[in-house]
Each structure stands twice: as structure tokens, then as C-alpha cells.
Scaffold this motif. Structure first.
Motif, PDB file in Angstrom:
ATOM      1  N   UNK A   1       3.686   6.693  -2.285  1.00 59.39           N
ATOM      2  CA  UNK A   1       3.252   5.462  -2.957  1.00 59.39           C
ATOM      3  C   UNK A   1       4.379   4.430  -2.931  1.00 59.39           C
ATOM      4  N   UNK A   2       4.030   3.199  -2.682  1.00 59.83           N
ATOM      5  CA  UNK A   2       5.034   2.149  -2.639  1.00 59.83           C
ATOM      6  C   UNK A   2       5.126   1.541  -4.039  1.00 59.83           C
ATOM      7  N   UNK A   3       5.865   2.223  -4.913  1.00 62.68           N
ATOM      8  CA  UNK A   3       6.057   1.731  -6.269  1.00 62.68           C
ATOM      9  C   UNK A   3       7.194   0.719  -6.292  1.00 62.68           C
ATOM     10  N   UNK A   4       7.105  -0.229  -7.203  1.00 66.94           N
ATOM     11  CA  UNK A   4       8.193  -1.195  -7.340  1.00 66.94           C
ATOM     12  C   UNK A   4       9.008  -0.974  -8.612  1.00 66.94           C
ATOM     13  N   UNK A   5       8.466  -0.268  -9.584  1.00 66.09           N
ATOM     14  CA  UNK A   5       9.224   0.093 -10.782  1.00 66.09           C
ATOM     15  C   UNK A   5       9.621   1.556 -10.650  1.00 66.09           C
ATOM     16  N   UNK A   6      10.906   1.787 -10.440  1.00 69.68           N
ATOM     17  CA  UNK A   6      11.383   3.154 -10.232  1.00 69.68           C
ATOM     18  C   UNK A   6      11.351   3.970 -11.515  1.00 69.68           C
ATOM     19  N   UNK A   7      11.966   3.431 -12.565  1.00 72.51           N
ATOM     20  CA  UNK A   7      12.064   4.153 -13.833  1.00 72.51           C
ATOM     21  C   UNK A   7      11.970   3.175 -14.992  1.00 72.51           C
ATOM     22  N   UNK A   8      11.536   3.684 -16.119  1.00 73.34           N
ATOM     23  CA  UNK A   8      11.508   2.921 -17.367  1.00 73.34           C
ATOM     24  C   UNK A   8      11.671   3.920 -18.503  1.00 73.34           C
TER      25      UNK A   8
ATOM     26  N   UNK B   1       0.773  -1.231   0.000  1.00 73.59           N
ATOM     27  CA  UNK B   1       0.000   0.000   0.000  1.00 73.59           C
ATOM     28  C   UNK B   1       0.801   1.275   0.000  1.00 73.59           C
ATOM     29  N   UNK B   2       0.131   2.352   0.400  1.00 69.02           N
ATOM     30  CA  UNK B   2       0.737   3.663   0.500  1.00 69.02           C
ATOM     31  C   UNK B   2       0.722   4.120   1.956  1.00 69.02           C
ATOM     32  N   UNK B   3       1.484   5.153   2.264  1.00 68.53           N
ATOM     33  CA  UNK B   3       1.461   5.734   3.597  1.00 68.53           C
ATOM     34  C   UNK B   3       1.854   7.196   3.497  1.00 68.53           C
ATOM     35  N   UNK B   4       1.571   7.961   4.542  1.00 73.07           N
ATOM     36  CA  UNK B   4       1.959   9.364   4.612  1.00 73.07           C
ATOM     37  C   UNK B   4       3.246   9.474   5.422  1.00 73.07           C
ATOM     38  N   UNK B   5       4.228  10.164   4.869  1.00 70.99           N
ATOM     39  CA  UNK B   5       5.492  10.300   5.577  1.00 70.99           C
ATOM     40  C   UNK B   5       6.451  11.190   4.819  1.00 70.99           C
TER      41      UNK B   5
ATOM     42  N   UNK C   1      22.349  -1.228  -0.309  1.00 69.59           N
ATOM     43  CA  UNK C   1      22.167  -2.660  -0.311  1.00 69.59           C
ATOM     44  C   UNK C   1      21.350  -3.167   0.857  1.00 69.59           C
ATOM     45  N   UNK C   2      20.883  -2.276   1.722  1.00 68.43           N
ATOM     46  CA  UNK C   2      20.166  -2.719   2.908  1.00 68.43           C
ATOM     47  C   UNK C   2      18.672  -2.504   2.728  1.00 68.43           C
ATOM     48  N   UNK C   3      17.898  -3.524   3.100  1.00 64.25           N
ATOM     49  CA  UNK C   3      16.456  -3.387   3.079  1.00 64.25           C
ATOM     50  C   UNK C   3      15.995  -2.890   4.434  1.00 64.25           C
ATOM     51  N   UNK C   4      15.555  -1.640   4.537  1.00 63.49           N
ATOM     52  CA  UNK C   4      15.223  -1.067   5.831  1.00 63.49           C
ATOM     53  C   UNK C   4      13.754  -0.721   5.957  1.00 63.49           C
ATOM     54  N   UNK C   5      13.441   0.042   7.024  1.00 61.44           N
ATOM     55  CA  UNK C   5      12.082   0.509   7.270  1.00 61.44           C
ATOM     56  C   UNK C   5      11.814   1.753   6.428  1.00 61.44           C
ATOM     57  N   UNK C   6      10.524   2.016   6.229  1.00 59.68           N
ATOM     58  CA  UNK C   6      10.140   3.193   5.454  1.00 59.68           C
ATOM     59  C   UNK C   6       9.409   4.181   6.346  1.00 59.68           C
ATOM     60  N   UNK C   7       9.646   5.473   6.072  1.00 60.12           N
ATOM     61  CA  UNK C   7       9.002   6.532   6.868  1.00 60.12           C
ATOM     62  C   UNK C   7       8.722   7.739   5.988  1.00 60.12           C
TER      63      UNK C   7
ATOM     64  N   UNK D   1      11.943   7.297  -4.377  1.00 58.19           N
ATOM     65  CA  UNK D   1      11.774   8.030  -5.629  1.00 58.19           C
ATOM     66  C   UNK D   1      10.471   8.819  -5.638  1.00 58.19           C
ATOM     67  N   UNK D   2      10.581  10.133  -5.921  1.00 60.57           N
ATOM     68  CA  UNK D   2       9.411  10.998  -6.018  1.00 60.57           C
ATOM     69  C   UNK D   2       8.898  11.514  -4.695  1.00 60.57           C
ATOM     70  N   UNK D   3       9.522  11.108  -3.573  1.00 61.37           N
ATOM     71  CA  UNK D   3       9.056  11.539  -2.263  1.00 61.37           C
ATOM     72  C   UNK D   3       9.632  12.883  -1.858  1.00 61.37           C
ATOM     73  N   UNK D   4       9.110  13.472  -0.782  1.00 58.83           N
ATOM     74  CA  UNK D   4       9.567  14.810  -0.359  1.00 58.83           C
ATOM     75  C   UNK D   4      11.038  14.847   0.032  1.00 58.83           C
ATOM     76  N   UNK D   5      11.567  13.778   0.629  1.00 60.98           N
ATOM     77  CA  UNK D   5      12.982  13.782   1.019  1.00 60.98           C
ATOM     78  C   UNK D   5      13.897  13.801  -0.190  1.00 60.98           C
TER      79      UNK D   5
END
Length: 399
Positions: A202-209, A111-115, A393-399, A134-138
Motif C-alpha cells: 500500500x502506498x501510505x503517506x502517513x507512516x506513524x502516528x 495506488x497500490x502495487x505488488x512487490x 533523502x532521495x526520492x526513488x522508484x518503488x518495487x 513501512x510494513x512491507x516484506x523487505x
């Protein structure tokens, strides 16, 4: 996990159960009629045996040590820290998901989240930005991989034992609200302040094409989520319409995700009814996944990029394409995660992620890296990669 490996830990579990029974039997036996000396305590009992023995024989008031032991067992076995430690005796990827973390775990894949739009990990008691999404405020403000968050609003968050849940509660929030962070960046002497307005992430899985040249397309997939097959198909259709004849598929730093997402992508490239992957486990038997649908890119030249951050479903996809002679694999040795997990809910709304099988490529190769030296050593080896500068290379938490 194989039966032989599980059997090697059975003595530990049996010893744990028997020890509790021994506690009661020893404490109520005739040997407890007199005060045990320190030497006897050291030579005859464990520390907890000895403590309960002293209480039973010398404590000022009468105490039912059976009840005391029951309380200890209940509290100990239900302590999340105990549960976390328990899973270290299994494998590096089976784990307990605390109820506070379960929502974030599901959002990551579905899904999506606000952060503020970052992926982070806590390393050496410091919040490390793995990537700005990608595309987020940070990302828009210039926050970078490897940045360290030292302060959030007026709260110091470095060196104080901050948890993942605390970080997410401070950084996530309603769209349009503001959070201020101070960041330490390599090469900068002063902290860098950022004022970030939260937004829908948005939790996108395709960054760019996009097209690199007139005939070469490029697609980067950052994870395998529930929506990955649809996002990927849209990207291929778009590039095919622009004349794509060959494709670079970038799986670098893709930590994996849903197996079916990787199988679906493999089916876009592999014609016929070829084996893509099979899984095998003690309780679940063997399951095979094969191609069969008409794919969107079954003929053109295909190059797949991987690195040490490419794991699990990424490695399954790369292995299937390689074993079926459909792609050239380019890059560094991948992570080596070849274990299949399922998530099972618990009564308190937490969950267990349990390894139930192993992945095998079509040629029968298991991609799982050895964890014979234990879970801590397994991840310490990987963390060295991060500390040497490959934070992506690290899979971390999202905020």
C-alpha cells in the motif's frame, strides 16, 4: 520558468531549426560541385554537414540526401534519449516520463502495487535501497537504507547498465511469489542473501502516528498523495482523543507530491482565511491558496521537522506554517524545490512533466534552489548528500 530565462535558450532552439535548413541549402548549392577537402569541411561545416556533403558528392550510389536528412531528423527528435537531453535546457524538474515508467509514477501517488516493498535509485550503475517501505516484506526481513542489490535471482544487476524498468520488472510480481536477492551492506564482507515473498504494497503517506508522552503527539508524513489529507485527519483525530495538546510533525525526507495535499494539511493548523501559498507562472498567472475550514489542530504548540530531503510540497507546508507564525521549524536546510509541474499525456502513452509556475510562501519567498549551473550540477550536489550516507533523502522508484 521566467521569460528572460526562456529567452536565453531561444537562440539554441532557433539555431537547431536553422541548422537543418542550412544542411539542405548548402548541400544543394553550387559549392558542392567538387569534393570538399578536410580543411574546408572543418572550417565551413559542422560534422553532420560534412558527412552529408561527402555522401552527396562521393558515395558509390545516388542518394537523396534530403530524404536521408528527413530520416535523421525524425529518428533523432523522437529518440527518448534526445527528449531527455532536451529537458535539461529547461529546469531540473521538467522531464519526459517514458511510457514504461508512467504506471509506476501514478502508483507512487495514487495506488497500490505488488512487490517487495522498497524504494530504490540507481547510482553509479548500482541499485541502492533508499528505504524499505513501512510494513512491507523487505522491512520485515531487515533490508536497510543504503543496502546495494547485487543479484536478483540468478541475474547479476550491478555494473551492467540495468535500468529502472528492468529492476521493477524483476522485483515486482504477483502477491505470494518469491524473489531472491543478494545484498551488499556497508561493514559486511560477504553478500547477504534474502528470500522475499512479494505482497501488496500500500502506498501510505502517513507512516506513524502515536503519543510520545501524555500531551505530545508525533506524526510522520512521507509524501503528499491523493489520500494524505484523509490519512492525516484520521491520525490527528486519534491523537486528539488521547489528549494531544502539542504535536511534532515530521516532514524529514518527504519529497513532496500533490500541492493540494500540503494545502489541506496547512488548513488543519492555520485559523481564519490566511494565505498558505501562491503560485505564479507566465501562462497560468497567479493563483492563491488560503485557509478557511475549521482545522483539527489550530491552537496547540506545533513543531515541524525538516531536512535536506524535505522538498516541494513539504517546503510549502513548512513555509506556510512559519510565515503565519503557527509553527517552529527544526532541522536542516530543506531541498529547495519551488517549481510547479503538471503532467501532460503524449500520443504514445508516455507523458511530459512540465514546470508551469513557481511556488511562493505567504511572505513572497521563492524556495527554489538555484540551477544556474545546469541540471546535472543541480543533482550532482544532491547526490553528494546521498553518497555521504543520507540515503533516505532521495526520492526513488518503488518495487
Amino acid at each position: 520558468m521566467s521569460t528572460s530565462r526562456f529567452s536565453s535558450y531561444q537562440p539554441f532552439f532557433f539555431a537547431l531549426v536553422l541548422a537543418f535548413g542550412v544542411f539542405i541549402g548548402v548541400m544543394l548549392g553550387p559549392i558542392m560541385g567538387s569534393k570538399p577537402t578536410p580543411t574546408q569541411a572543418r572550417s565551413t561545416y559542422t560534422r553532420m554537414d560534412s558527412i552529408l556533403a561527402y555522401i552527396d558528392n562521393r558515395y558509390v550510389d545516388s542518394i537523396n540526401t534530403d530524404s536521408l536528412l528527413d530520416v535523421m531528423i525524425t529518428n533523432y527528435l523522437n529518440d527518448p534519449a534526445t527528449i531527455d537531453s532536451f529537458f535539461k535546457f529547461l529546469d531540473p524538474h521538467s522531464n519526459y516520463i517514458h511510457k514504461e515508467d508512467l504506471q509506476g509514477f501514478n502508483e507512487d501517488l495514487e495506488g497500490n502495487f505488488d512487490g517487495i516493498g522498497i524504494e530504490f535509485n540507481i547510482l553509479n550503475d548500482t541499485i541502492l535501497v533508499v528505504t524499505a517501505l513501512s510494513g512491507g516484506p523487505s522491512e520485515k526481513l531487515g533490508i536497510q537504507s543504503g543496502d546495494q542489490i547485487i543479484r536478483i535471482d540468478d541475474t547479476l544487476v550491478a555494473g551492467i547498465g540495468v535500468t529502472n524498468q528492468q529492476v521493477m520488472s524483476m522485483l515486482r510480481g504477483k502477491k505470494g511469489t518469491v524473489v531472491e536477492v543478494d545484498i551488499k551492506r556497508r561493514g559486511e564482507n560477504e553478500l547477504i542473501p534474502f528470500r522475499i515473498t512479494r505482497d501488496v504494497i500500500p502506498v501510505h503517506s502517513v507512516d506513524v502516528a502515536y503519543m510520545i508522552d501524555d500531551i505530545t503527539g508525533y506524526i510522520k508524513v512521507n509524501k503528499f498523495s491523493a489520500n494524505t489529507p484523509y490519512e492525516f485527519a484520521d491520525a490527528v483525530i486519534k491523537l486528539n482523543s488521547r489528549g494531544m495538546k502539542q504535536l511534532i510533525l515530521d516532514l524529514r525526507s518527504n519529497p513532496g507530491g500533490y500541492l493540494q495535499g500540503a494545502v489541506s494539511l496547512a488548513d488543519q493548523f492555520i485559523p481564519g482565511k490566511e494565505l498558505i501559498v501562491y503560485t505564479e507562472g507566465r501562462a497560468v498567472g497567479r493563483t492563491e491558496e488560503r485557509s478557511g475550514k475549521a482545522g483539527l489542530f489550530e491552537q496547540g504548540k506545533l513543531i515541524v521537522l525538516v531536512n535536506e530531503g524535505s522538498a516541494s510540497a513539504s517546503e510549502i507546508l513548512a513555509g506556510a506554517l512559519q510565515d503565519n507564525h503557527r509553527a517552529t521549524i527544526v532541522g536542516r536546510r530543506s531541498f529547495g524545490k519551488g517549481l510547479v509541474q503538471e503532467v501532460y499525456p503524449l500520443p504514445d502513452t508516455s507523458a511530459v512533466r512540465l514546470t508551469i509556475a513557481r511556488y511562493y510562501t505567504p511572505s513572497g519567498k521563492s524556495i527554489q534552489r538555484s540551477y544556474a549551473n545546469g541540471t546535472d550540477a543541480y543533482y550532482d550536489e544532491y547526490m553528494q548528500i546521498v553518497m555521504n550516507g543520507d540515503a533516505d533523502s532521495v526520492n526513488g522508484r518503488k518495487a
